[in-house]
Design an enzyme around this catalytic site. Structure first.
Site, mmCIF file in Angstrom:
data_model
loop_
_atom_site.group_PDB
_atom_site.id
_atom_site.type_symbol
_atom_site.label_atom_id
_atom_site.label_comp_id
_atom_site.label_asym_id
_atom_site.label_seq_id
_atom_site.Cartn_x
_atom_site.Cartn_y
_atom_site.Cartn_z
ATOM 1 C CG ASP A 127 62.762 -58.000 66.858
ATOM 2 O OD1 ASP A 127 62.399 -59.048 66.272
ATOM 3 O OD2 ASP A 127 62.004 -57.327 67.579
ATOM 4 C CG ASP B 276 60.712 -48.820 63.165
ATOM 5 O OD1 ASP B 276 60.003 -49.568 62.453
ATOM 6 O OD2 ASP B 276 60.297 -47.753 63.646
ATOM 7 C CB VAL B 277 61.253 -53.036 58.797
ATOM 8 C CG1 VAL B 277 62.210 -54.111 59.258
ATOM 9 C CG2 VAL B 277 59.823 -53.328 59.229
ATOM 10 C CE1 TYR C 234 50.561 -61.058 57.671
ATOM 11 C CE2 TYR C 234 49.307 -62.725 56.479
ATOM 12 C CZ TYR C 234 50.469 -62.327 57.129
ATOM 13 O OH TYR C 234 51.529 -63.204 57.225
ATOM 14 C CE LYS D 101 53.072 -61.012 55.101
ATOM 15 N NZ LYS D 101 54.526 -60.891 55.363
ATOM 16 C CB THR E 97 54.769 -67.398 64.973
ATOM 17 O OG1 THR E 97 53.811 -66.833 64.065
ATOM 18 C CG2 THR E 97 55.757 -68.277 64.198
#
Length: 276
Positions: free
Chosen positions: A40, A63-64, A155, A159, A190
């Protein structure tokens, strides 16, 4: 009877795993004997989650958006437990509002995390899995991969990109033993979805997605939608004439421009600098 995969000793890496879907997935898989590494951006939250969950759970900074950070995360997991058997690409962020009000920084962040983060994970994990002769990469995408959601333009673009990328990668890996899966849920309860409408689908819980991950490990499939009817329904709708197709989509899919409570999203989006 539902099949439960044998997870004892399996090494699982879960990105964005400190909260929400990632944390619940880590909890479930660890409870079944897997060794789970939570990665994370908030490393302390990852380590706190690891302490709080039962079983073999490790918390690691990740950190992706950084290839070096992602590589270091996978190296840390391997140093602790050995090669990663299952990678769950879960990290994601979302900005909500009219497309022309979205700050460039918000669009760039979503593409960097949601799309490029997945691409980095696949590029770093898949070759080792192919060489080893086994492995499974599961990506948590979104129903926005196959639906049109007003108010989530960037977003949705990220995706859609994830699904397109994984389709291509899956074809490249089709002769290898590595499994590739993408899970596309409707709205989940969430922080990411705070204040958003759910449309015709019911609000899902993180446990629903964790169970889908478990089912996908037990019986690998490429495309998994939650609810399950969403995939077949989307394919059916897409063969209809455009006016009818658009009418049905407007009935089923929430318009976040008009329905989302942006005040309820302020705290979440401020974390990522995505609310001007």
């Amino acid at each position: 009877m539902k099949a439960t995969p044998r997870l004892e000793g399996k090494v699982v890496a879960v990105t964005g795993g400190a909260n929400g879907i990632g944390r619940e997935t880590a909890r479930l898989l660890a409870s079944l004997g897997a060794k789970v590494a939570i990665g994370d951006r908030d490393g302390e939250a990852a380590r706190r989650a690891a302490r709080e969950l039962e079983g073999a759970v490790l918390g690691v900074d990740l950190d992706v958006t950084s290839a070096a950070s992602f590589a270091a995360y996978l190296a840390a997991v391997e140093a602790e437990w050995g090669a990663v058997d299952i990678l769950v690409n879960n990290a994601g962020v979302m900005w909500v509002g009219p497309f022309d009000a979205e700050p460039d920084a918000a669009a760039e962040r979503q593409l960097a995390v949601n799309l490029m983060g997945v691409m980095r994970g696949v590029k770093l994990a898949a070759p080792a899995m192919v060489a080893r002769g086994s492995g499974h990469i599961i990506t948590i995408a979104s129903a926005s991969s196959i639906l049109t959601t007003p108010g989530e333009a960037s977003y949705s673009a990220s995706k859609h990109g994830v699904l397109g990328y994984l389709k291509a990668v899956r074809e490249e890996l089709r002769l290898s033993p590595v499994q590739v899966s993408v899970i596309m849920p409707a709205v989940v309860d969430t922080e990411l979805a705070a204040g958003t409408g759910t449309g015709a689908a019911k609000l899902l819980q993180p446990s629903d997605i964790a169970q889908a991950v478990l089912r996908t490990i037990a019986k690998p499939r490429f495309e998994v939608t939650i609810p399950g009817y969403m995939g077949p329904l989307a394919r059916l709708i897409n063969v209809l004439p455009r006016p009818l197709r658009e009418f049905i989509m407007r009935t089923l899919v929430p318009n976040q421009v008009s329905q989302a409570d942006l005040r309820a999203r302020e705290v979440y989006e401020a974390q990522f600098g995505t609310r001007s």
